[in-house]
Design a protein around this motif. Structure first.
Motif, PDB file in Angstrom:
ATOM      1  N   ILE A 129      41.440  38.742  29.525  1.00 52.57           N
ATOM      2  CA  ILE A 129      42.385  39.597  30.219  1.00 52.57           C
ATOM      3  C   ILE A 129      42.185  41.011  29.697  1.00 52.57           C
ATOM      4  O   ILE A 129      41.793  41.210  28.541  1.00 52.57           O
ATOM      5  CB  ILE A 129      43.839  39.151  29.997  1.00 52.57           C
ATOM      6  N   SER A 130      42.465  42.004  30.543  1.00 51.52           N
ATOM      7  CA  SER A 130      42.256  43.388  30.139  1.00 51.52           C
ATOM      8  C   SER A 130      43.143  44.317  30.945  1.00 51.52           C
ATOM      9  O   SER A 130      43.530  44.013  32.072  1.00 51.52           O
ATOM     10  CB  SER A 130      40.780  43.773  30.301  1.00 51.52           C
ATOM     11  N   LEU A 131      43.459  45.451  30.348  1.00 49.49           N
ATOM     12  CA  LEU A 131      44.197  46.522  31.011  1.00 49.49           C
ATOM     13  C   LEU A 131      43.486  47.831  30.721  1.00 49.49           C
ATOM     14  O   LEU A 131      43.060  48.070  29.584  1.00 49.49           O
ATOM     15  CB  LEU A 131      45.619  46.639  30.461  1.00 49.49           C
ATOM     16  N   ASP A 132      43.354  48.703  31.722  1.00 49.01           N
ATOM     17  CA  ASP A 132      42.830  50.026  31.432  1.00 49.01           C
ATOM     18  C   ASP A 132      43.986  50.969  31.105  1.00 49.01           C
ATOM     19  O   ASP A 132      45.160  50.571  31.094  1.00 49.01           O
ATOM     20  CB  ASP A 132      41.954  50.551  32.574  1.00 49.01           C
ATOM     21  N   LYS A 133      43.665  52.228  30.821  1.00 50.80           N
ATOM     22  CA  LYS A 133      44.687  53.170  30.361  1.00 50.80           C
ATOM     23  C   LYS A 133      45.690  53.537  31.441  1.00 50.80           C
ATOM     24  O   LYS A 133      46.703  54.188  31.161  1.00 50.80           O
ATOM     25  CB  LYS A 133      44.020  54.433  29.811  1.00 50.80           C
ATOM     26  N   TYR A 134      45.420  53.143  32.682  1.00 55.33           N
ATOM     27  CA  TYR A 134      46.359  53.384  33.776  1.00 55.33           C
ATOM     28  C   TYR A 134      47.264  52.175  34.038  1.00 55.33           C
ATOM     29  O   TYR A 134      48.155  52.233  34.875  1.00 55.33           O
ATOM     30  CB  TYR A 134      45.592  53.726  35.053  1.00 55.33           C
ATOM     31  N   GLY A 135      46.989  51.065  33.340  1.00 61.62           N
ATOM     32  CA  GLY A 135      47.771  49.851  33.539  1.00 61.62           C
ATOM     33  C   GLY A 135      47.180  48.908  34.564  1.00 61.62           C
ATOM     34  O   GLY A 135      47.793  47.901  34.910  1.00 61.62           O
ATOM     35  N   LYS A 136      45.986  49.221  35.044  1.00 63.94           N
ATOM     36  CA  LYS A 136      45.327  48.333  36.004  1.00 63.94           C
ATOM     37  C   LYS A 136      44.752  47.124  35.263  1.00 63.94           C
ATOM     38  O   LYS A 136      44.063  47.281  34.263  1.00 63.94           O
ATOM     39  CB  LYS A 136      44.211  49.069  36.735  1.00 63.94           C
ATOM     40  N   PRO A 137      45.000  45.899  35.774  1.00 67.94           N
ATOM     41  CA  PRO A 137      44.509  44.713  35.082  1.00 67.94           C
ATOM     42  C   PRO A 137      43.169  44.216  35.624  1.00 67.94           C
ATOM     43  O   PRO A 137      42.796  44.489  36.762  1.00 67.94           O
ATOM     44  CB  PRO A 137      45.592  43.676  35.394  1.00 67.94           C
ATOM     45  N   ALA A 138      42.471  43.469  34.793  1.00 70.87           N
ATOM     46  CA  ALA A 138      41.316  42.682  35.217  1.00 70.87           C
ATOM     47  C   ALA A 138      41.378  41.389  34.427  1.00 70.87           C
ATOM     48  O   ALA A 138      41.358  41.405  33.190  1.00 70.87           O
ATOM     49  CB  ALA A 138      40.003  43.418  34.952  1.00 70.87           C
ATOM     50  N   MET A 139      41.498  40.267  35.133  1.00 73.62           N
ATOM     51  CA  MET A 139      41.580  38.957  34.490  1.00 73.62           C
ATOM     52  C   MET A 139      40.416  38.139  35.027  1.00 73.62           C
ATOM     53  O   MET A 139      40.477  37.598  36.125  1.00 73.62           O
ATOM     54  CB  MET A 139      42.928  38.305  34.800  1.00 73.62           C
ATOM     55  N   LYS A 140      39.338  38.066  34.262  1.00 75.20           N
ATOM     56  CA  LYS A 140      38.084  37.496  34.752  1.00 75.20           C
ATOM     57  C   LYS A 140      37.692  36.261  33.952  1.00 75.20           C
ATOM     58  O   LYS A 140      38.009  36.144  32.767  1.00 75.20           O
ATOM     59  CB  LYS A 140      36.966  38.535  34.664  1.00 75.20           C
ATOM     60  N   MET A 141      36.945  35.358  34.614  1.00 74.45           N
ATOM     61  CA  MET A 141      36.460  34.155  33.942  1.00 74.45           C
ATOM     62  C   MET A 141      35.264  33.605  34.712  1.00 74.45           C
ATOM     63  O   MET A 141      35.075  33.931  35.888  1.00 74.45           O
ATOM     64  CB  MET A 141      37.555  33.091  33.886  1.00 74.45           C
ATOM     65  N   ASN A 142      34.458  32.785  34.058  1.00 81.56           N
ATOM     66  CA  ASN A 142      33.413  32.035  34.770  1.00 81.56           C
ATOM     67  C   ASN A 142      33.660  30.535  34.638  1.00 81.56           C
ATOM     68  O   ASN A 142      32.755  29.728  34.815  1.00 81.56           O
ATOM     69  CB  ASN A 142      32.013  32.413  34.270  1.00 81.56           C
ATOM     70  N   THR A 143      34.892  30.173  34.299  1.00 86.06           N
ATOM     71  CA  THR A 143      35.320  28.779  34.196  1.00 86.06           C
ATOM     72  C   THR A 143      36.194  28.441  35.407  1.00 86.06           C
ATOM     73  O   THR A 143      36.653  29.346  36.108  1.00 86.06           O
ATOM     74  CB  THR A 143      36.126  28.563  32.908  1.00 86.06           C
ATOM     75  N   PRO A 144      36.459  27.149  35.650  1.00 84.74           N
ATOM     76  CA  PRO A 144      37.281  26.779  36.807  1.00 84.74           C
ATOM     77  C   PRO A 144      38.723  27.274  36.733  1.00 84.74           C
ATOM     78  O   PRO A 144      39.410  27.325  37.747  1.00 84.74           O
ATOM     79  CB  PRO A 144      37.236  25.257  36.799  1.00 84.74           C
TER      80      PRO A 144
END
Length: 329
Positions: free
Chosen positions: A295-310
């Motif tokens: 999980i990640s957030l940039d300095k603007y509060g935009k998220p990215a929740m990435k995975m290569n699992t099911p």
């Protein structure tokens, strides 16, 4: 000459226009992401009751973090308290729900990082600290070190007045039974049982980012193995200039690729967006057959929740009242 001057004037007008019309990303007052582990998480293997329990606990962790941030609290406080909720639940492989090592013990790891000044703290291999994420924060704030391990980390936690418990506190029948199954049959562990970590990243109203990660490690692990969760730059990273990241799953790959720091570095040095950087890192993970998510957030509060699992247990909440919770890809 007149034509050249006219051309230069037109170019100047064009560039000023482009600069004026370029839209800056919207900056949220605050935002928070959590995760509860990644792996072979499939709906067909999930009972309705367990699914409900997991969604409920994710919601509780999000609500705690949201309350802290909404009332002007720091990203560090939001991260620590949100992770407490997950550490105290037997649903996740951290704290109360930690898996067992080959020797039948629980060994816990955690780390936390403050994006404001890049300060960080971590503990590894503790077996009597109720909430390892708090021990990691104490290391960051009250010692000159970054990572303490084993008995030394426990001794430090006691000196800091943290809640110390008997090792039997971490016992759960499900985790113990699975260890026995592994021992007796020496079967291949499923990802959903072998890996699992909890984590949180947050942006507060002062523009500060923080990240934290806590885990019980890997079922049946031997030889004092330590994964990426307590390793700053591998499993946890935060920098106000770029992003905050918390990782989960097969830690060996995350250590080899320094994934958490790599995401921030691509944003800083290549001027990538968070989406671009996280997609690039997932591709790197695929290239070495690694599995996991973050999980990640940039300095603007935009998220990215990435995975290569099911699947990956995860959730997001922000100052606009937007809330998301997911279990499957």
């Amino acid at each position: 000459m007149r034509n050249l001057n006219l051309l230069m004037l037109l170019l100047a007008i064009y560039f000023v226009s482009c600069k004026t019309n370029s839209k800056k990303p919207e900056k949220l007052d605050y935002a928070l992401c959590i995760h509860g582990g990644a792996g072979t998480i499939l709906k067909k293997n999930m009972t309705a009751e367990k699914e409900k329990q997991i969604y409920s606990k994710l919601d509780e962790a999000l609500s705690i973090g949201d309350s802290v941030l909404r009332n002007g609290g720091s990203a560090l406080d939001a991260v620590e308290l949100s992770i407490h909720v997950l550490e105290d639940s037997p649903l996740f492989n951290a704290g109360k729900g930690a898996v067992f090592t080959n020797s039948g013990k629980n060994e816990l790891d955690a780390s936390i990082m403050w994006g404001k000044d890049l300060n960080a703290g971590a503990v590894a291999g503790v077996d009597d600290v109720k909430n390892p994420i708090s021990a990691a924060r104490k290391v960051m704030e009250n010692s000159e070190h970054v990572l303490l391990s084993g008995k030394g980390a426990s001794k430090f936690a006691k000196q800091q007045g943290l809640s110390i418990v008997d090792s039997s506190y971490f016992y759960t029948a499900k985790r113990w039974e699975y260890l026995q199954k592994i021992r007796s049959k020496e079967q291949q562990m499923k990802q959903s049982d072998r890996y699992g970590t909890v984590g949180c990243v947050a942006l507060d109203k002062n523009g500060n980012l923080a990240a934290g990660t806590s885990t019980g490690g890997m079922t049946n692990k031997k030889f004092g193995r330590i994964g990426d969760s307590p390793i700053i730059g591998a499993g946890t990273y935060a920098n106000n200039a770029t992003c905050a990241v918390s990782c989960t799953c097969h830690g060996e790959y995350f250590i080899r690729l320094s994934i958490a720091k790599d995401i921030a570095a691509m944003m800083e040095y290549k001027n990538m967006s968070l989406d671009e950087a996280t997609n690039a890192v997932i591709e790197k993970l695929n290239q070495i057959n690694g599995t996991g998510g973050f999980i990640s957030l940039d300095k603007y509060g935009k998220p990215a929740m990435k995975m290569n699992t099911p699947g990956m247990y995860r959730g997001y909440i922000n100052s606009k009242g937007e809330k998301e919770k997911y279990l499957y890809r």
